[in-house]
Scaffold this motif. Structure first.
Motif, PDB file in Angstrom:
ATOM      1  N   ARG A   8     -24.827  71.086  25.312  1.00 35.04           N
ATOM      2  CA  ARG A   8     -24.722  71.339  23.938  1.00 35.04           C
ATOM      3  C   ARG A   8     -24.993  70.389  22.860  1.00 35.04           C
ATOM      4  NH1 ARG A   8     -24.038  75.285  20.127  1.00 35.04           N
ATOM      5  NH2 ARG A   8     -22.401  75.070  18.865  1.00 35.04           N
ATOM      6  N   LYS A   9     -24.850  69.085  23.288  1.00 31.58           N
ATOM      7  CA  LYS A   9     -25.620  68.172  22.394  1.00 31.58           C
ATOM      8  C   LYS A   9     -27.008  68.086  22.475  1.00 31.58           C
ATOM      9  CE  LYS A   9     -21.531  65.145  22.904  1.00 31.58           C
ATOM     10  NZ  LYS A   9     -20.976  63.504  23.479  1.00 31.58           N
ATOM     11  N   ALA A  10     -27.631  68.297  23.572  1.00 37.57           N
ATOM     12  CA  ALA A  10     -28.971  68.350  23.510  1.00 37.57           C
ATOM     13  C   ALA A  10     -29.547  69.407  22.829  1.00 37.57           C
ATOM     14  CB  ALA A  10     -29.470  68.171  24.872  1.00 37.57           C
ATOM     15  N   LEU A  16     -32.416  70.092  15.181  1.00 34.06           N
ATOM     16  CA  LEU A  16     -32.772  68.984  14.180  1.00 34.06           C
ATOM     17  C   LEU A  16     -34.085  68.547  14.154  1.00 34.06           C
ATOM     18  CD1 LEU A  16     -29.396  66.960  14.332  1.00 34.06           C
ATOM     19  CD2 LEU A  16     -29.960  68.635  12.593  1.00 34.06           C
ATOM     20  N   LEU A  17     -34.719  68.869  15.338  1.00 37.39           N
ATOM     21  CA  LEU A  17     -36.138  68.346  15.562  1.00 37.39           C
ATOM     22  C   LEU A  17     -37.016  69.457  15.281  1.00 37.39           C
ATOM     23  CD1 LEU A  17     -35.800  66.370  18.673  1.00 37.39           C
ATOM     24  CD2 LEU A  17     -36.122  65.395  16.735  1.00 37.39           C
ATOM     25  N   PRO A  18     -38.519  69.195  14.990  1.00 40.90           N
ATOM     26  CA  PRO A  18     -39.195  70.233  14.844  1.00 40.90           C
ATOM     27  C   PRO A  18     -39.561  70.814  16.052  1.00 40.90           C
ATOM     28  CG  PRO A  18     -40.160  68.423  13.981  1.00 40.90           C
ATOM     29  CD  PRO A  18     -39.053  67.839  14.610  1.00 40.90           C
ATOM     30  N   PRO A  19     -39.897  72.283  16.174  1.00 39.94           N
ATOM     31  CA  PRO A  19     -40.275  72.990  15.034  1.00 39.94           C
ATOM     32  C   PRO A  19     -39.117  73.824  14.557  1.00 39.94           C
ATOM     33  CG  PRO A  19     -40.760  74.382  17.178  1.00 39.94           C
ATOM     34  CD  PRO A  19     -39.801  73.054  17.377  1.00 39.94           C
ATOM     35  N   LEU A  38     -22.074  65.972  13.431  1.00 39.50           N
ATOM     36  CA  LEU A  38     -23.409  66.235  13.673  1.00 39.50           C
ATOM     37  C   LEU A  38     -24.099  64.916  13.173  1.00 39.50           C
ATOM     38  CD1 LEU A  38     -24.455  69.932  12.544  1.00 39.50           C
ATOM     39  CD2 LEU A  38     -24.295  69.063  14.900  1.00 39.50           C
ATOM     40  N   TYR A  39     -23.822  64.264  12.188  1.00 40.05           N
ATOM     41  CA  TYR A  39     -24.256  62.886  11.783  1.00 40.05           C
ATOM     42  C   TYR A  39     -23.915  61.984  12.720  1.00 40.05           C
ATOM     43  CZ  TYR A  39     -25.809  64.535   7.229  1.00 40.05           C
ATOM     44  OH  TYR A  39     -26.224  65.096   6.004  1.00 40.05           O
ATOM     45  N   ALA A  40     -22.586  62.053  13.376  1.00 40.79           N
ATOM     46  CA  ALA A  40     -22.254  61.042  14.473  1.00 40.79           C
ATOM     47  C   ALA A  40     -23.337  61.300  15.698  1.00 40.79           C
ATOM     48  CB  ALA A  40     -20.992  61.211  14.962  1.00 40.79           C
ATOM     49  N   LEU A  41     -23.580  62.526  15.908  1.00 40.37           N
ATOM     50  CA  LEU A  41     -24.318  62.878  17.247  1.00 40.37           C
ATOM     51  C   LEU A  41     -25.690  62.368  17.121  1.00 40.37           C
ATOM     52  CD1 LEU A  41     -24.920  64.450  19.832  1.00 40.37           C
ATOM     53  CD2 LEU A  41     -25.250  66.598  18.477  1.00 40.37           C
ATOM     54  N   ARG A  42     -26.289  62.666  15.820  1.00 41.47           N
ATOM     55  CA  ARG A  42     -27.661  62.181  15.377  1.00 41.47           C
ATOM     56  C   ARG A  42     -27.640  60.616  15.413  1.00 41.47           C
ATOM     57  NH1 ARG A  42     -30.232  63.422   9.742  1.00 41.47           N
ATOM     58  NH2 ARG A  42     -28.718  61.829   9.164  1.00 41.47           N
ATOM     59  N   GLY A  49     -32.385  55.520  21.329  1.00 38.72           N
ATOM     60  CA  GLY A  49     -33.896  55.574  21.091  1.00 38.72           C
ATOM     61  C   GLY A  49     -34.507  57.081  21.044  1.00 38.72           C
ATOM     62  N   ALA A  50     -33.927  57.816  20.652  1.00 39.18           N
ATOM     63  CA  ALA A  50     -34.397  59.101  20.740  1.00 39.18           C
ATOM     64  C   ALA A  50     -35.054  59.272  19.395  1.00 39.18           C
ATOM     65  CB  ALA A  50     -33.545  60.135  20.717  1.00 39.18           C
ATOM     66  N   PRO A  51     -36.448  60.070  19.366  1.00 37.99           N
ATOM     67  CA  PRO A  51     -36.866  60.119  18.099  1.00 37.99           C
ATOM     68  C   PRO A  51     -36.428  61.328  16.994  1.00 37.99           C
ATOM     69  CG  PRO A  51     -38.252  61.183  19.816  1.00 37.99           C
ATOM     70  CD  PRO A  51     -37.049  60.573  20.821  1.00 37.99           C
ATOM     71  N   VAL A  52     -35.258  60.922  16.743  1.00 36.21           N
ATOM     72  CA  VAL A  52     -34.365  61.751  15.920  1.00 36.21           C
ATOM     73  C   VAL A  52     -34.710  61.449  14.634  1.00 36.21           C
ATOM     74  CG1 VAL A  52     -32.431  62.775  15.354  1.00 36.21           C
ATOM     75  CG2 VAL A  52     -32.702  61.987  17.527  1.00 36.21           C
TER      76      VAL A  52
END
Length: 166
Positions: A8-10, A16-19, A38-42, A49-52
């Protein structure tokens, strides 16, 4: 954040990411999740190190860690795979290449960096010496021209010539 599964988190992070590129408030309204969650998850994903992206949508405004993560993810990809990856993430292959070059130049050895700085300092000093030499030459020429004008005025005053150049 209430207990959500990793899947679910993924899924939320992918939105939040493109596209898709949804903003946190938009995603919170759609999914019925608080913005704080959501801000905490991000933030957790960024810490790993995820490209968020942050609040800004432009990839050039991403953090250095996110850019480095993209470089690592794309290091072994072929041109076709890189293009497809860039389309999914909303990037351009040129951006990834630029970030890769920045990572490489950032890893340049300290000795090579010092050598490059020394060469630049040497070139700067040489240019400064040339400019100072030219300035001295022009000062001397200006002083000579001023002296000639003063002597000409004195000579004209002595001989009584009022405007004739002899």
């Amino acid at each position: 954040m209430p207990r959500y599964s990793a899947e679910r988190k993924a899924t939320l992070l992918k939105q939040l990411l493109p596209p898709v590129n949804l903003s946190v408030p938009e995603l919170a309204r759609q999914e019925g999740i608080s913005e704080t969650s959501l801000y905490a998850l991000r933030k957790q994903a960024q810490a790993k190190g995820a490209p968020v992206p942050r609040d800004k949508k432009l990839p050039d405004d991403w953090s250095a860690e996110a850019k480095f993560a993209v470089v690592l993810e794309t290091a072994a990809l072929s041109a076709v795979e890189l293009s497809e990856y860039c389309r999914r993430k909303g990037l351009y292959p040129e951006q990834v290449q630029t970030w890769r070059q920045a990572c490489i130049s950032g890893q340049q050895s300290a000795q090579a960096q010092r050598q490059a700085e020394r060469e630049q300092a040497r070139a700067d000093k040489k240019r400064i010496r040339e400019l100072e030499r030219e300035l001295r030459r022009k000062d001397k020429a200006l002083a000579e021209a001023a002296a000639i004008l003063v002597l000409r005025k004195k000579l004209n005053a002595y001989w009584g010539n009022d405007g004739e150049d002899n």
